[in-house]
Design a protein around this motif. Sequence first.
Motif, PDB file in Angstrom:
ATOM      1  N   THR A 163       0.824  -1.214   0.000  1.00  0.00           N
ATOM      2  CA  THR A 163       0.000   0.000   0.000  1.00  0.00           C
ATOM      3  C   THR A 163       0.857   1.262   0.000  1.00  0.00           C
ATOM      4  OG1 THR A 163      -0.105  -0.028   2.423  1.00  0.00           O
ATOM      5  CG2 THR A 163      -1.863  -1.170   1.222  1.00  0.00           C
ATOM      6  N   ASN A 164       2.151   1.097   0.343  1.00  0.00           N
ATOM      7  CA  ASN A 164       3.053   2.250   0.373  1.00  0.00           C
ATOM      8  C   ASN A 164       3.609   2.582  -1.004  1.00  0.00           C
ATOM      9  OD1 ASN A 164       2.727   2.468   3.142  1.00  0.00           O
ATOM     10  ND2 ASN A 164       4.498   1.156   3.591  1.00  0.00           N
ATOM     11  N   ILE A 165       3.358   1.730  -2.003  1.00  0.00           N
ATOM     12  CA  ILE A 165       3.858   1.990  -3.341  1.00  0.00           C
ATOM     13  C   ILE A 165       3.052   3.119  -3.973  1.00  0.00           C
ATOM     14  CG2 ILE A 165       4.120   1.029  -5.664  1.00  0.00           C
ATOM     15  CD1 ILE A 165       4.667  -1.665  -4.407  1.00  0.00           C
ATOM     16  N   THR A 166       3.725   4.202  -4.274  1.00  0.00           N
ATOM     17  CA  THR A 166       3.041   5.365  -4.864  1.00  0.00           C
ATOM     18  C   THR A 166       3.570   5.694  -6.255  1.00  0.00           C
ATOM     19  OG1 THR A 166       4.619   6.838  -3.765  1.00  0.00           O
ATOM     20  CG2 THR A 166       2.545   6.379  -2.611  1.00  0.00           C
ATOM     21  N   LYS A 167       4.749   5.144  -6.578  1.00  0.00           N
ATOM     22  CA  LYS A 167       5.334   5.419  -7.891  1.00  0.00           C
ATOM     23  C   LYS A 167       4.829   4.386  -8.902  1.00  0.00           C
ATOM     24  CE  LYS A 167       9.742   6.128 -10.286  1.00  0.00           C
ATOM     25  NZ  LYS A 167      11.220   6.082 -10.190  1.00  0.00           N
ATOM     26  N   TRP A 168       4.106   4.854  -9.896  1.00  0.00           N
ATOM     27  CA  TRP A 168       3.511   3.955 -10.887  1.00  0.00           C
ATOM     28  C   TRP A 168       4.162   4.096 -12.258  1.00  0.00           C
ATOM     29  CZ3 TRP A 168      -1.382   1.154 -10.148  1.00  0.00           C
ATOM     30  CH2 TRP A 168      -1.805   1.162  -8.813  1.00  0.00           C
ATOM     31  N   THR A 189      -0.016   2.541 -14.618  1.00  0.00           N
ATOM     32  CA  THR A 189      -1.420   2.950 -14.522  1.00  0.00           C
ATOM     33  C   THR A 189      -2.229   2.417 -15.700  1.00  0.00           C
ATOM     34  OG1 THR A 189      -0.857   5.029 -15.642  1.00  0.00           O
ATOM     35  CG2 THR A 189      -0.884   5.053 -13.231  1.00  0.00           C
ATOM     36  N   LYS A 237      -4.528  -0.501 -14.989  1.00  0.00           N
ATOM     37  CA  LYS A 237      -5.775  -0.355 -14.229  1.00  0.00           C
ATOM     38  C   LYS A 237      -6.998  -0.760 -15.043  1.00  0.00           C
ATOM     39  CE  LYS A 237      -4.394   3.136 -10.867  1.00  0.00           C
ATOM     40  NZ  LYS A 237      -4.772   4.382 -10.167  1.00  0.00           N
ATOM     41  N   ASP A 256      -5.926  -2.472  -8.192  1.00  0.00           N
ATOM     42  CA  ASP A 256      -4.732  -1.751  -7.762  1.00  0.00           C
ATOM     43  C   ASP A 256      -3.784  -2.625  -6.955  1.00  0.00           C
ATOM     44  OD1 ASP A 256      -5.859   0.342  -9.030  1.00  0.00           O
ATOM     45  OD2 ASP A 256      -6.161   1.606  -7.251  1.00  0.00           O
ATOM     46  N   ASP A 257      -4.327  -3.483  -6.087  1.00  0.00           N
ATOM     47  CA  ASP A 257      -3.472  -4.330  -5.239  1.00  0.00           C
ATOM     48  C   ASP A 257      -2.598  -5.248  -6.097  1.00  0.00           C
ATOM     49  OD1 ASP A 257      -4.432  -3.181  -2.993  1.00  0.00           O
ATOM     50  OD2 ASP A 257      -5.816  -4.812  -2.457  1.00  0.00           O
ATOM     51  N   ARG A 278       0.165  -3.185  -7.760  1.00  0.00           N
ATOM     52  CA  ARG A 278       1.242  -2.898  -6.807  1.00  0.00           C
ATOM     53  C   ARG A 278       2.126  -4.118  -6.593  1.00  0.00           C
ATOM     54  NH1 ARG A 278      -3.062  -0.146  -3.864  1.00  0.00           N
ATOM     55  NH2 ARG A 278      -2.796   2.132  -4.040  1.00  0.00           N
ATOM     56  N   SER A 335       6.167  -4.355  -7.300  1.00  0.00           N
ATOM     57  CA  SER A 335       7.158  -4.834  -6.327  1.00  0.00           C
ATOM     58  C   SER A 335       7.973  -5.985  -6.913  1.00  0.00           C
ATOM     59  CB  SER A 335       6.464  -5.280  -5.037  1.00  0.00           C
ATOM     60  OG  SER A 335       5.701  -6.475  -5.244  1.00  0.00           O
TER      61      SER A 335
END
Length: 578
Positions: free
Chosen positions: A29-34, A51, A54, A59-60, A63, A67
Amino acid sequence: MTDDSDQKENARNYRSIPTTEMVTDNTLTNITKWKYVWQNGCGANCSCDFTAFKAYAIDDHIRLLISKFDQSGWRESSKVTNFALVRRVMAHAFNKQSGEQKAKVEFSPETCTQFIHAQYLSMKSTGNGLDGNPIKTTTLGQMGSHINSICRKFGFGQIPKAARNLNTRSAELDSNNYTVKELRSIAYALLEDRSRLLSSYQDDRLKQFERRVMFDRLVCNAVFLTIYYLGTGQTETLSMFLEDEWVCQASGAGRITIEGFKTRGDKVELRTFTPRAVCKSFFESQLACSKAHSVSLGLDKHYLFRKMNGEVPTAGNLNLYAKKYLPQHSTRLQMLIESRPDFRLNCILLKSSIKQFAEQSMGRAKAADNTRNAQLTFDNSNYGKVSKSEARNQLAVGLVALHFLGENPSGGTNLAVGKAKEAVCKVLSNEEWQVLKSSDTRAQVVENLNGGFCKGEDTPEFREFQKTVNRAGILSDEEKSELGCGFVIKCFGCANFGIVDDPHDIWRLLSFEKRLNEVMLAHRNVEHYLTNYGEVKACLNKLKEQFKKSHLETAKKQLARECHPLWDEQSVIDIFRG
């Protein structure tokens, strides 16, 4: 005095109470860079925006994929390639759903299997893949293997082999290596192009941009020539450097020994090569050029292959040079491409072909040693791939050897291998021949006039000769029992036939072949001759390929002096009779 039950209850209550120290955040959930910018194989920047996923996934899961890419350890060029492939798989899994309301999908072995099968069906029905471009079974097999590697890397499991191989040729024994003729054409094309590039690069009228392009092409040319001469891999070649001066010494047999090359891997290793002496002028030229370039760039070591900007040539640079630029300036390669449209020049095929050629010239053990490979590494690589017929022949030798070794476990492996080679008409070493003769208790194994030997067992050829003798009615039964087979010509296709790798026996075989060649004068034309003796000539050529080179050369010199006494000038009549 306290109650033990109260202590246990309190302990249970304490452990069930969540505290800030015991609660951990979900790292996904801390991943903000897409959005990422990675360099592709050609060195250009590519924007990979997650993105876009999507539209197909939640979203999960996106992410999670981000990772996995971060932790993969891939180079940026691999990330660009795999990003596009993962996107294609997920887009297909989402779009193939029927109805207006489509469920979000995930990248998994199941969706990958569906994608591969859809590609296969499209190829079979239209000849093109899902993207509308032509696709072959071999390409589809490589794609399936690539997608399977991504699944395993991400920890999602793997695609069943049966589901990704389909009807591809990935398991066949065919070799896609270059032939000797193609290798020569590649070498001539590279050397001619190097001479032309050097001449252009040294032109003072050249602009700075043109000079940079010429230099980068010279580097790509040098990479291919180095692989051609040394049999090294692309990664090993590009990482070569020199700390001290290189040493070049003559080692005999038209070869030189080069010492001083080092490669960078997990640890720096010193390499020694023994290429043919004809490459000395190329290395002297290239090392002088690369030394001056490394000094001008201020590098800490003398790197052999650096472009004008100091970067290592990428796979895209090498591919562009080999696929676009080199064929435009080489009529030899243009003729090759016309005769074989699927011809392509790349580092992997060039390395594999050179090592296969080394195996055919020097034998498997010496080829593995000269190419700095352990025997197991050499066997597990593509270097030893051969034709189907040769592979089946090798398989037959192995199976028959195991059979004879099982019959007589204490008899030694030499005897087992000797009997196996004899069973499939292979060439025996002198040691194997002596062991075979000593174990021949029934005196069946006898030498033939044509240079080989016969083990005297019942075969269709033997039975046919016996019928011919019976029809003649000249010999007695006792004489017939002592008579072998008189079909000299049919020996080479008979399971009884074998030959010893000995200069005297080879001389006898070459003398027979010489008389066989003279028989052509009595035929109407070459076609008539090949109809009668074409198969025999093919067998003889196949046998000569298996002899030790020194033994074959000795026998040829002996034949140049004189023909074997058994095959005098009147023996041509015996060949006709046979």
